[in-house]
Design a protein around this motif. Structure first.
Motif, PDB file in Angstrom:
ATOM      1  N   SER A  58     -12.461   8.358 -77.103  1.00 15.36           N
ATOM      2  CA  SER A  58     -13.175   9.225 -76.172  1.00 15.36           C
ATOM      3  C   SER A  58     -12.196   9.851 -75.199  1.00 15.36           C
ATOM      4  O   SER A  58     -10.980   9.792 -75.378  1.00 15.36           O
ATOM      5  CB  SER A  58     -14.248   8.407 -75.447  1.00 15.36           C
ATOM      6  OG  SER A  58     -15.092   9.233 -74.686  1.00 15.36           O
ATOM      7  N   GLU A  61     -14.329  12.556 -69.481  1.00  7.13           N
ATOM      8  CA  GLU A  61     -15.658  13.121 -69.295  1.00  7.13           C
ATOM      9  C   GLU A  61     -16.689  12.416 -70.163  1.00  7.13           C
ATOM     10  O   GLU A  61     -17.795  12.081 -69.707  1.00  7.13           O
ATOM     11  CB  GLU A  61     -15.641  14.623 -69.593  1.00  7.13           C
ATOM     12  CG  GLU A  61     -14.874  15.468 -68.579  1.00  7.13           C
ATOM     13  CD  GLU A  61     -13.357  15.370 -68.706  1.00  7.13           C
ATOM     14  OE1 GLU A  61     -12.670  15.737 -67.739  1.00  7.13           O
ATOM     15  OE2 GLU A  61     -12.877  14.902 -69.754  1.00  7.13           O
ATOM     16  N   GLU A  62     -16.323  12.174 -71.424  1.00  9.70           N
ATOM     17  CA  GLU A  62     -17.256  11.525 -72.341  1.00  9.70           C
ATOM     18  C   GLU A  62     -17.501  10.067 -71.954  1.00  9.70           C
ATOM     19  O   GLU A  62     -18.613   9.563 -72.079  1.00  9.70           O
ATOM     20  CB  GLU A  62     -16.726  11.608 -73.772  1.00  9.70           C
ATOM     21  CG  GLU A  62     -16.776  13.018 -74.369  1.00  9.70           C
ATOM     22  CD  GLU A  62     -16.247  13.046 -75.785  1.00  9.70           C
ATOM     23  OE1 GLU A  62     -15.807  11.986 -76.285  1.00  9.70           O
ATOM     24  OE2 GLU A  62     -16.254  14.131 -76.392  1.00  9.70           O
ATOM     25  N   ILE A  64     -17.454   8.700 -68.945  1.00  9.88           N
ATOM     26  CA  ILE A  64     -18.360   8.652 -67.807  1.00  9.88           C
ATOM     27  C   ILE A  64     -19.776   9.012 -68.251  1.00  9.88           C
ATOM     28  O   ILE A  64     -20.760   8.367 -67.843  1.00  9.88           O
ATOM     29  CB  ILE A  64     -17.896   9.601 -66.690  1.00  9.88           C
ATOM     30  CG1 ILE A  64     -16.481   9.248 -66.244  1.00  9.88           C
ATOM     31  CG2 ILE A  64     -18.865   9.541 -65.508  1.00  9.88           C
ATOM     32  CD1 ILE A  64     -16.290   7.849 -65.759  1.00  9.88           C
ATOM     33  N   ALA A  65     -19.900  10.022 -69.101  1.00 10.40           N
ATOM     34  CA  ALA A  65     -21.222  10.456 -69.567  1.00 10.40           C
ATOM     35  C   ALA A  65     -21.916   9.351 -70.362  1.00 10.40           C
ATOM     36  O   ALA A  65     -23.115   9.085 -70.175  1.00 10.40           O
ATOM     37  CB  ALA A  65     -21.099  11.721 -70.407  1.00 10.40           C
ATOM     38  N   LYS A  66     -21.169   8.692 -71.267  1.00 12.11           N
ATOM     39  CA  LYS A  66     -21.751   7.625 -72.084  1.00 12.11           C
ATOM     40  C   LYS A  66     -22.213   6.463 -71.209  1.00 12.11           C
ATOM     41  O   LYS A  66     -23.318   5.932 -71.387  1.00 12.11           O
ATOM     42  CB  LYS A  66     -20.724   7.127 -73.115  1.00 12.11           C
ATOM     43  CG  LYS A  66     -20.451   8.073 -74.276  1.00 12.11           C
ATOM     44  CD  LYS A  66     -19.374   7.496 -75.181  1.00 12.11           C
ATOM     45  CE  LYS A  66     -18.978   8.452 -76.307  1.00 12.11           C
ATOM     46  NZ  LYS A  66     -20.055   8.655 -77.272  1.00 12.11           N
ATOM     47  N   ARG A  68     -22.804   6.484 -67.972  1.00 11.94           N
ATOM     48  CA  ARG A  68     -23.866   6.902 -67.054  1.00 11.94           C
ATOM     49  C   ARG A  68     -25.217   6.934 -67.771  1.00 11.94           C
ATOM     50  O   ARG A  68     -26.244   6.518 -67.217  1.00 11.94           O
ATOM     51  CB  ARG A  68     -23.535   8.274 -66.487  1.00 11.94           C
ATOM     52  CG  ARG A  68     -24.545   8.781 -65.472  1.00 11.94           C
ATOM     53  CD  ARG A  68     -24.165  10.155 -64.973  1.00 11.94           C
ATOM     54  NE  ARG A  68     -25.190  10.696 -64.085  1.00 11.94           N
ATOM     55  CZ  ARG A  68     -25.181  11.926 -63.602  1.00 11.94           C
ATOM     56  NH1 ARG A  68     -24.206  12.751 -63.903  1.00 11.94           N
ATOM     57  NH2 ARG A  68     -26.162  12.338 -62.810  1.00 11.94           N
ATOM     58  N   ALA A  69     -25.213   7.395 -69.025  1.00 12.63           N
ATOM     59  CA  ALA A  69     -26.462   7.507 -69.775  1.00 12.63           C
ATOM     60  C   ALA A  69     -27.095   6.150 -70.052  1.00 12.63           C
ATOM     61  O   ALA A  69     -28.323   6.042 -70.181  1.00 12.63           O
ATOM     62  CB  ALA A  69     -26.214   8.248 -71.096  1.00 12.63           C
ATOM     63  N   ARG A  84     -11.201   8.144 -61.863  1.00 14.05           N
ATOM     64  CA  ARG A  84     -12.578   8.280 -62.326  1.00 14.05           C
ATOM     65  C   ARG A  84     -13.341   6.967 -62.220  1.00 14.05           C
ATOM     66  O   ARG A  84     -14.273   6.721 -62.971  1.00 14.05           O
ATOM     67  CB  ARG A  84     -12.598   8.751 -63.790  1.00 14.05           C
ATOM     68  CG  ARG A  84     -11.838  10.046 -64.057  1.00 14.05           C
ATOM     69  CD  ARG A  84     -12.382  11.207 -63.262  1.00 14.05           C
ATOM     70  NE  ARG A  84     -11.696  12.441 -63.576  1.00 14.05           N
ATOM     71  CZ  ARG A  84     -12.119  13.343 -64.459  1.00 14.05           C
ATOM     72  NH1 ARG A  84     -13.243  13.131 -65.110  1.00 14.05           N
ATOM     73  NH2 ARG A  84     -11.431  14.440 -64.684  1.00 14.05           N
ATOM     74  N   PRO A  88     -17.495   7.363 -59.555  1.00 17.14           N
ATOM     75  CA  PRO A  88     -18.616   7.050 -60.447  1.00 17.14           C
ATOM     76  C   PRO A  88     -19.271   5.704 -60.146  1.00 17.14           C
ATOM     77  O   PRO A  88     -20.485   5.558 -60.310  1.00 17.14           O
ATOM     78  CB  PRO A  88     -17.966   7.056 -61.839  1.00 17.14           C
ATOM     79  CG  PRO A  88     -16.829   8.013 -61.702  1.00 17.14           C
ATOM     80  CD  PRO A  88     -16.301   7.772 -60.312  1.00 17.14           C
TER      81      PRO A  88
END
Length: 356
Positions: A58, A61-62, A64-66, A68-69, A84, A88
């Motif tokens: 990864s 950005e990915e 953190i997105a994963k 966070r989701a 990062r 977050p």
């Protein structure tokens, strides 16, 4: 020098101390960057501990997105950059604190460990320890663009039409430092940061006619430099060193304003289910000889104390040529990014992209 037999005994000791024996083997779900968990290292870890490793590649950005989701679920160990983590965590609560008693701190370069601990502390808890580090700066064809010594030199008439950089935050930060500004010092003052970014925006729009293209991926940039279409660019140190293998004139240059330094870390996702196995992996890969295997795969050095002596001689020579001591001392290390700044940067990048 670390003896091969020590590598085996240390890994087994870590596994036993954590309660993760072969009889109680776990699967480590690792969210990481390409090259940070090479197959030979994974196989060595699995053979010596009985654990298995499932690798998902990864980027920041990915990651953190994963996380966070899922509220920090789906993975047991992740490797975002140190800038990062605090933001977050404060905003989304996607990590859990590190238990430093389960980490062999003697394996780390002390200064890098302490700096990363400081940058990843939220409240009284430490959330990250360092793994791989590197810099971004300039990759230059010295035969055709030897005058490029700093970020703003990419705007020079001598290289007009033959330069490239990304429309990403490192470009904003690098240009700011080259313009005599200090964006990191303004991190705590949103108005001051917006003012700095406004000056950088004006400069990038002024420079836009001389840009061959804004590169999007490493392969694209490598092709542009190899073909001679681009003679100078902002890029990572490892990209410059890789190109140097094919063309001795092309190499990484630490900018006069300072290379931008990053550290990719180890963090525990909030809902991870195999913490002990995660700690076992951290202690295993930070052993000098194992860390050198990761350097060979990723091209970047690690925070492992003593690992450099096991690195490839050619890579060490390139590193020393690009980084005399004064350049190392001048590295601008990315601090944690406060909430709100990325929105300011996004607006700047959008306007530069849209400018005629």
């Amino acid at each position: 020098m670390t003896k091969p037999s020590f590598a085996i005994s240390a890994a087994v000791s870590v596994a036993l101390m954590s309660g993760a024996t072969v009889a109680n083997a776990d699967t480590l779900r690792l969210l990481t960057w390409g090259g940070y968990a090479p197959e030979e290292v994974v196989a060595k870890f699995e053979a010596e501990t009985g654990h298995t490793v499932k690798v998902t590649k990864s980027n920041n950005e990915e990651m953190i997105a994963k996380l966070r989701a899922t509220g920090g679920g789906g993975f047991d160990l992740a490797q975002p950059s140190q800038d990062r983590i605090a933001g977050p965590q404060e905003e989304f609560g996607i990590y859990k604190p590190m238990d430093m008693s389960k980490i062999d701190m003697s394996l780390f370069i002390p200064s890098m460990l302490e700096a990363t601990k400081g940058n990843t502390t939220v409240g009284s808890d430490v959330y990250g320890v360092p793994h791989v580090w590197g810099t971004s700066g300039l990759v230059v064809d010295t035969a055709n663009a030897g005058m490029v010594k700093d970020y703003t030199d990419l705007c020079g008439a001598d290289v007009a039409g033959k330069v490239s950089y990304r429309l990403k935050r490192p470009t904003l930060i690098g240009f700011a430092f080259s313009m005599g500004l200090d964006p990191f010092a303004a991190y705590g003052d949103e108005a001051a940061y917006a003012d700095i970014m406004a000056q950088v925006e004006a400069k990038l729009i002024e420079c836009k006619p001389g840009v061959k293209t804004y590169w999007g991926g490493g392969d694209e940039l490598m092709g542009l430099l190899r073909s001679g279409e681009v003679v100078a660019s902002m890029a990572w140190d490892t990209g410059g060193w890789k190109l140097n293998d094919d063309n001795a004139d092309i190499t990484f240059v630490a900018p006069a304003a300072g290379a931008l330094g990053w550290v990719d870390t180890f963090v525990l996702p909030a809902k991870g289910k195999a913490d002990d196995t995660a700690y076992a992996w951290i202690n295993f890969v930070m052993q000098p000889e194992v860390a050198a295997m990761i350097t060979a795969a990723a091209g970047n050095f690690t925070a492992s104390q003593g690992a450099a002596e096991f690195a490839d001689d050619a890579l060490k020579a390139k590193y020393k040529a690009s980084f005399p001591q004064e350049a190392i001392d001048n590295i601008k290390w990315y601090p944690p990014v406060p909430a709100g700044l990325e929105a300011i940067e996004g607006g700047v990048l959008d306007r530069v992209k849209a400018a005629n």
